[in-house]
Motif scaffolding. Structure first.
Motif, PDB file in Angstrom:
ATOM      1  N   THR A 178      63.301  75.474  78.920  1.00 46.75           N
ATOM      2  CA  THR A 178      62.534  75.954  77.778  1.00 46.75           C
ATOM      3  C   THR A 178      61.561  77.013  78.272  1.00 46.75           C
ATOM      4  O   THR A 178      61.296  77.114  79.468  1.00 46.75           O
ATOM      5  CB  THR A 178      61.755  74.816  77.093  1.00 46.75           C
ATOM      6  OG1 THR A 178      60.883  74.205  78.046  1.00 46.75           O
ATOM      7  CG2 THR A 178      62.699  73.779  76.505  1.00 46.75           C
ATOM      8  N   PHE A 179      61.058  77.798  77.351  1.00 45.00           N
ATOM      9  CA  PHE A 179      60.115  78.844  77.728  1.00 45.00           C
ATOM     10  C   PHE A 179      59.119  79.072  76.601  1.00 45.00           C
ATOM     11  O   PHE A 179      59.340  78.655  75.470  1.00 45.00           O
ATOM     12  CB  PHE A 179      60.836  80.151  78.065  1.00 45.00           C
ATOM     13  CG  PHE A 179      61.475  80.810  76.878  1.00 45.00           C
ATOM     14  CD1 PHE A 179      60.781  81.754  76.134  1.00 45.00           C
ATOM     15  CD2 PHE A 179      62.770  80.492  76.498  1.00 45.00           C
ATOM     16  CE1 PHE A 179      61.366  82.367  75.037  1.00 45.00           C
ATOM     17  CE2 PHE A 179      63.357  81.097  75.405  1.00 45.00           C
ATOM     18  CZ  PHE A 179      62.658  82.032  74.675  1.00 45.00           C
ATOM     19  N   ARG A 180      58.042  79.733  76.964  1.00 47.04           N
ATOM     20  CA  ARG A 180      57.079  80.197  75.965  1.00 47.04           C
ATOM     21  C   ARG A 180      56.532  81.536  76.436  1.00 47.04           C
ATOM     22  O   ARG A 180      56.430  81.799  77.624  1.00 47.04           O
ATOM     23  CB  ARG A 180      55.974  79.182  75.699  1.00 47.04           C
ATOM     24  CG  ARG A 180      55.233  78.716  76.877  1.00 47.04           C
ATOM     25  CD  ARG A 180      54.373  77.478  76.547  1.00 47.04           C
ATOM     26  NE  ARG A 180      53.675  77.074  77.746  1.00 47.04           N
ATOM     27  CZ  ARG A 180      52.374  77.191  77.937  1.00 47.04           C
ATOM     28  NH1 ARG A 180      51.601  77.661  76.985  1.00 47.04           N
ATOM     29  NH2 ARG A 180      51.834  76.819  79.067  1.00 47.04           N
ATOM     30  N   VAL A 181      56.225  82.378  75.467  1.00 47.61           N
ATOM     31  CA  VAL A 181      55.667  83.694  75.749  1.00 47.61           C
ATOM     32  C   VAL A 181      54.205  83.642  75.330  1.00 47.61           C
ATOM     33  O   VAL A 181      53.889  83.426  74.159  1.00 47.61           O
ATOM     34  CB  VAL A 181      56.427  84.804  75.001  1.00 47.61           C
ATOM     35  CG1 VAL A 181      55.834  86.153  75.316  1.00 47.61           C
ATOM     36  CG2 VAL A 181      57.906  84.760  75.360  1.00 47.61           C
ATOM     37  N   VAL A 182      53.322  83.804  76.310  1.00 48.12           N
ATOM     38  CA  VAL A 182      51.890  83.642  76.065  1.00 48.12           C
ATOM     39  C   VAL A 182      51.121  84.885  76.505  1.00 48.12           C
ATOM     40  O   VAL A 182      51.647  85.734  77.234  1.00 48.12           O
ATOM     41  CB  VAL A 182      51.334  82.403  76.823  1.00 48.12           C
ATOM     42  CG1 VAL A 182      51.974  81.128  76.297  1.00 48.12           C
ATOM     43  CG2 VAL A 182      51.546  82.543  78.316  1.00 48.12           C
ATOM     44  N   CYS A 209      51.645  90.209  77.720  1.00 50.90           N
ATOM     45  CA  CYS A 209      52.285  88.894  77.603  1.00 50.90           C
ATOM     46  C   CYS A 209      53.030  88.524  78.875  1.00 50.90           C
ATOM     47  O   CYS A 209      53.425  89.389  79.657  1.00 50.90           O
ATOM     48  CB  CYS A 209      53.257  88.894  76.434  1.00 50.90           C
ATOM     49  SG  CYS A 209      52.478  89.265  74.861  1.00 50.90           S
ATOM     50  N   TYR A 221      49.929  82.010  72.127  1.00 50.41           N
ATOM     51  CA  TYR A 221      51.255  82.626  72.113  1.00 50.41           C
ATOM     52  C   TYR A 221      51.169  84.105  71.772  1.00 50.41           C
ATOM     53  O   TYR A 221      50.278  84.535  71.039  1.00 50.41           O
ATOM     54  CB  TYR A 221      52.181  81.914  71.108  1.00 50.41           C
ATOM     55  CG  TYR A 221      52.581  80.535  71.559  1.00 50.41           C
ATOM     56  CD1 TYR A 221      53.667  80.374  72.404  1.00 50.41           C
ATOM     57  CD2 TYR A 221      51.878  79.420  71.168  1.00 50.41           C
ATOM     58  CE1 TYR A 221      54.049  79.117  72.842  1.00 50.41           C
ATOM     59  CE2 TYR A 221      52.235  78.147  71.595  1.00 50.41           C
ATOM     60  CZ  TYR A 221      53.335  78.003  72.438  1.00 50.41           C
ATOM     61  OH  TYR A 221      53.689  76.763  72.859  1.00 50.41           O
ATOM     62  N   LEU A 281      55.988  85.416  80.430  1.00 45.70           N
ATOM     63  CA  LEU A 281      56.957  84.370  80.140  1.00 45.70           C
ATOM     64  C   LEU A 281      56.677  83.190  81.054  1.00 45.70           C
ATOM     65  O   LEU A 281      56.612  83.351  82.284  1.00 45.70           O
ATOM     66  CB  LEU A 281      58.366  84.916  80.389  1.00 45.70           C
ATOM     67  CG  LEU A 281      59.526  83.993  80.110  1.00 45.70           C
ATOM     68  CD1 LEU A 281      59.700  83.794  78.614  1.00 45.70           C
ATOM     69  CD2 LEU A 281      60.799  84.591  80.707  1.00 45.70           C
ATOM     70  N   ASN A 293      46.637  81.758  78.485  1.00 47.78           N
ATOM     71  CA  ASN A 293      48.000  81.227  78.333  1.00 47.78           C
ATOM     72  C   ASN A 293      48.101  80.051  77.358  1.00 47.78           C
ATOM     73  O   ASN A 293      49.148  79.436  77.247  1.00 47.78           O
ATOM     74  CB  ASN A 293      48.611  80.883  79.692  1.00 47.78           C
ATOM     75  CG  ASN A 293      47.938  79.734  80.363  1.00 47.78           C
ATOM     76  OD1 ASN A 293      47.073  79.084  79.802  1.00 47.78           O
ATOM     77  ND2 ASN A 293      48.318  79.487  81.607  1.00 47.78           N
ATOM     78  N   THR A 294      47.021  79.757  76.632  1.00 47.45           N
ATOM     79  CA  THR A 294      47.121  78.768  75.546  1.00 47.45           C
ATOM     80  C   THR A 294      47.451  79.451  74.227  1.00 47.45           C
ATOM     81  O   THR A 294      47.736  78.781  73.241  1.00 47.45           O
ATOM     82  CB  THR A 294      45.785  77.978  75.385  1.00 47.45           C
ATOM     83  OG1 THR A 294      44.754  78.884  75.000  1.00 47.45           O
ATOM     84  CG2 THR A 294      45.427  77.261  76.675  1.00 47.45           C
TER      85      THR A 294
END
Length: 104
Positions: free
Chosen positions: A88-92, A78, A100, A80, A97-98
């Protein structure tokens, strides 16, 4: 003035830490009435501010800064992705990377 320069150097190390929060004990100096951040800006005792997705608090004894997103302990598959404009953030998944990551 020597204490001021040492304090600035200590604050410059904050982004290098891997912890979510960093606390720096203040050097008592009657000439300084607050905390000096990594950019050299003086903040009054009792103040709070956010810069570069990091919340900071200045007291008479310490400066505490906390990242608004995790910066370590992610699974190896994964990554970040951070939007520093709105913090904001997302862990993918690194491979796609689409999708999660499941952090449970």
């Amino acid at each position: 003035m020597e204490t001021f320069h040492v304090f600035i150097c200590v604050l410059a190390l904050i982004p290098l830490c891997h912890a979510l929060c960093t606390t720096v004990d203040l050097v008592k100096d009657e000439k300084i009435n607050g905390c000096v951040d990594k950019d050299g800006i003086l903040h009054d005792f009792g103040s709070d501010w956010t810069k570069d997705c990091t919340d900071c608090t200045c007291t008479e004894n310490e400066l505490t800064c906390c990242n608004l997103f995790p910066d370590d302990h992610l699974p190896p598959e994964c990554e970040l992705i951070v939007n520093k404009t709105d913090c904001t953030f997302r862990v993918v998944q690194k491979s796609d990377n689409t999708k999660y990551c499941d952090l449970n």
